[in-house]
Design a protein around this motif. Structure first.
Motif, PDB file in Angstrom:
ATOM      1  N   ASP A   1       8.312   4.425 -12.700  1.00 25.00           N
ATOM      2  CA  ASP A   1       9.143   5.367 -13.445  1.00 25.00           C
ATOM      3  C   ASP A   1       8.565   5.706 -14.814  1.00 25.00           C
ATOM      4  N   MET A   2       7.417   5.144 -15.160  1.00 23.07           N
ATOM      5  CA  MET A   2       6.839   5.345 -16.486  1.00 23.07           C
ATOM      6  C   MET A   2       6.595   6.840 -16.735  1.00 23.07           C
ATOM      7  N   PRO A   3       7.095   7.346 -17.865  1.00 21.61           N
ATOM      8  CA  PRO A   3       6.868   8.758 -18.189  1.00 21.61           C
ATOM      9  C   PRO A   3       5.375   9.059 -18.354  1.00 21.61           C
ATOM     10  N   MET A   4       5.020  10.291 -18.068  1.00 22.08           N
ATOM     11  CA  MET A   4       3.617  10.697 -18.090  1.00 22.08           C
ATOM     12  C   MET A   4       2.958  10.438 -19.452  1.00 22.08           C
ATOM     13  N   GLU A   5       3.607  10.829 -20.514  1.00 16.93           N
ATOM     14  CA  GLU A   5       3.014  10.673 -21.845  1.00 16.93           C
ATOM     15  C   GLU A   5       2.755   9.199 -22.147  1.00 16.93           C
ATOM     16  N   GLU A   6       3.696   8.355 -21.754  1.00 17.16           N
ATOM     17  CA  GLU A   6       3.550   6.920 -21.989  1.00 17.16           C
ATOM     18  C   GLU A   6       2.401   6.343 -21.164  1.00 17.16           C
ATOM     19  N   ALA A   7       2.287   6.765 -19.923  1.00 14.67           N
ATOM     20  CA  ALA A   7       1.206   6.269 -19.066  1.00 14.67           C
ATOM     21  C   ALA A   7      -0.155   6.642 -19.644  1.00 14.67           C
ATOM     22  N   PHE A   8      -0.288   7.887 -20.089  1.00 15.07           N
ATOM     23  CA  PHE A   8      -1.556   8.318 -20.675  1.00 15.07           C
ATOM     24  C   PHE A   8      -1.855   7.559 -21.969  1.00 15.07           C
ATOM     25  N   GLN A   9      -0.842   7.391 -22.818  1.00 15.29           N
ATOM     26  CA  GLN A   9      -1.051   6.709 -24.095  1.00 15.29           C
ATOM     27  C   GLN A   9      -1.420   5.244 -23.891  1.00 15.29           C
ATOM     28  N   ILE A  10      -0.723   4.564 -23.013  1.00  9.19           N
ATOM     29  CA  ILE A  10      -1.014   3.144 -22.777  1.00  9.19           C
ATOM     30  C   ILE A  10      -2.396   2.986 -22.155  1.00  9.19           C
ATOM     31  N   SER A  11      -2.744   3.851 -21.227  1.00 15.34           N
ATOM     32  CA  SER A  11      -4.080   3.779 -20.630  1.00 15.34           C
ATOM     33  C   SER A  11      -5.153   4.000 -21.692  1.00 15.34           C
TER      34      SER A  11
ATOM     35  N   ILE B   1       0.827  -1.206   0.000  1.00 16.85           N
ATOM     36  CA  ILE B   1       0.000   0.000   0.000  1.00 16.85           C
ATOM     37  C   ILE B   1       0.865   1.261   0.000  1.00 16.85           C
ATOM     38  N   MET B   2       2.058   1.171   0.537  1.00 14.74           N
ATOM     39  CA  MET B   2       2.957   2.329   0.597  1.00 14.74           C
ATOM     40  C   MET B   2       3.865   2.426  -0.634  1.00 14.74           C
ATOM     41  N   TYR B   3       3.651   1.599  -1.632  1.00 16.08           N
ATOM     42  CA  TYR B   3       4.505   1.527  -2.810  1.00 16.08           C
ATOM     43  C   TYR B   3       4.658   2.883  -3.507  1.00 16.08           C
ATOM     44  N   GLY B   4       3.583   3.632  -3.612  1.00 20.76           N
ATOM     45  CA  GLY B   4       3.636   4.931  -4.288  1.00 20.76           C
ATOM     46  C   GLY B   4       4.543   5.931  -3.598  1.00 20.76           C
ATOM     47  N   PHE B   5       4.777   5.735  -2.303  1.00 19.94           N
ATOM     48  CA  PHE B   5       5.675   6.614  -1.560  1.00 19.94           C
ATOM     49  C   PHE B   5       7.125   6.152  -1.659  1.00 19.94           C
ATOM     50  N   ASP B   6       7.324   4.846  -1.820  1.00 17.97           N
ATOM     51  CA  ASP B   6       8.668   4.263  -1.795  1.00 17.97           C
ATOM     52  C   ASP B   6       9.346   4.187  -3.153  1.00 17.97           C
ATOM     53  N   HIS B   7       8.574   4.269  -4.233  1.00 17.55           N
ATOM     54  CA  HIS B   7       9.131   4.082  -5.576  1.00 17.55           C
ATOM     55  C   HIS B   7       8.719   5.252  -6.468  1.00 17.55           C
ATOM     56  N   SER B   8       9.677   6.041  -6.875  1.00 12.44           N
ATOM     57  CA  SER B   8       9.456   7.164  -7.806  1.00 12.44           C
ATOM     58  C   SER B   8       8.312   8.065  -7.363  1.00 12.44           C
ATOM     59  N   TYR B   9       8.349   8.473  -6.116  1.00 10.20           N
ATOM     60  CA  TYR B   9       7.293   9.293  -5.527  1.00 10.20           C
ATOM     61  C   TYR B   9       6.992  10.531  -6.378  1.00 10.20           C
ATOM     62  N   LYS B  10       8.035  11.241  -6.816  1.00 12.23           N
ATOM     63  CA  LYS B  10       7.827  12.473  -7.588  1.00 12.23           C
ATOM     64  C   LYS B  10       7.099  12.188  -8.899  1.00 12.23           C
ATOM     65  N   ASN B  11       7.491  11.117  -9.577  1.00 15.39           N
ATOM     66  CA  ASN B  11       6.831  10.771 -10.836  1.00 15.39           C
ATOM     67  C   ASN B  11       5.384  10.363 -10.600  1.00 15.39           C
ATOM     68  N   VAL B  12       5.145   9.570  -9.564  1.00 15.47           N
ATOM     69  CA  VAL B  12       3.775   9.141  -9.238  1.00 15.47           C
ATOM     70  C   VAL B  12       2.906  10.359  -8.954  1.00 15.47           C
ATOM     71  N   VAL B  13       3.415  11.293  -8.145  1.00 14.69           N
ATOM     72  CA  VAL B  13       2.661  12.507  -7.820  1.00 14.69           C
ATOM     73  C   VAL B  13       2.370  13.303  -9.087  1.00 14.69           C
ATOM     74  N   LYS B  14       3.381  13.463  -9.944  1.00 16.95           N
ATOM     75  CA  LYS B  14       3.214  14.256 -11.169  1.00 16.95           C
ATOM     76  C   LYS B  14       2.181  13.639 -12.102  1.00 16.95           C
ATOM     77  N   VAL B  15       2.317  12.362 -12.379  1.00 16.41           N
ATOM     78  CA  VAL B  15       1.420  11.714 -13.337  1.00 16.41           C
ATOM     79  C   VAL B  15      -0.015  11.691 -12.805  1.00 16.41           C
TER      80      VAL B  15
END
Length: 167
Positions: free
Chosen positions: A91-101, A39-53
């Motif tokens: 670590d997935m870039p924002m553009e890639e996450a949106f496109q894949i979704s 449950i804490m994964y979003g805080f422990d792994h690439s927090y800044k990227n998770v927050v941004k995306v």
């Protein structure tokens, strides 16, 4: 106004990474016994990227909702897989996450909507019991079902064929 600002900041920096961790917990639980620390994964792994995306997912959905409610709902379903993608590939870039979704939900938005409608009576029962049924049964059931939806669409669409996701 101050309370609204605090709520928005808490949503961006606490609830969104927590949502990614919850998605990871239930997705992991499909294939093996998940540990509570997921449950804490979003805080422990690439927090800044998770927050941004996740921030931009919420922002885009909100902006689409300003056009009327329906475009916001459609975009909400289009972006539905972003937390699951980040739960697997933080670590997935924002553009890639949106496109894949978008690719994953192409042709599946209506199915996901009907799936959500199937929980309507459970949600009503949960509200009648002041959320008790929701906390102990409905919310986990819906979360596990959504994780299974992500898994099924991922298998069906194979969105990562020939690429290195998140990198």
């Amino acid at each position: 106004v101050l309370i609204a600002v605090i709520a928005i900041v808490a949503d961006i920096f606490l609830l969104n990474p927590l949502a990614v961790g919850v998605r990871r917990f239930f997705y992991t639980n499909l294939h093996q016994k998940a540990e509570l620390r997921e449950i804490m994964y979003g805080f422990d792994h690439s927090y800044k990227n998770v927050v941004k995306v996740m921030f931009f997912r919420d922002l885009y959905t909100f902006l689409w909702s300003l056009l009327f409610v329906i475009p916001g709902i459609v975009k909400g379903y289009e972006y539905r897989m972003i937390p699951y993608l980040l739960a697997e590939y933080p670590d997935m870039p924002m553009e890639e996450a949106f496109q894949i979704s978008r690719n994953m939900m192409y042709g599946n938005k209506w199915k996901a909507f009907v799936l959500d409608l199937s929980f309507l009576l459970w949600v009503i029962l949960s509200s009648i019991t002041f959320g008790l049924v929701g906390i102990f049964y409905v919310d986990p059931y819906m979360a596990q079902t959504s994780a299974a939806l992500y898994d099924a669409i991922k298998i069906e669409k194979n969105p990562f064929a020939g690429q290195n996701p998140g990198g």
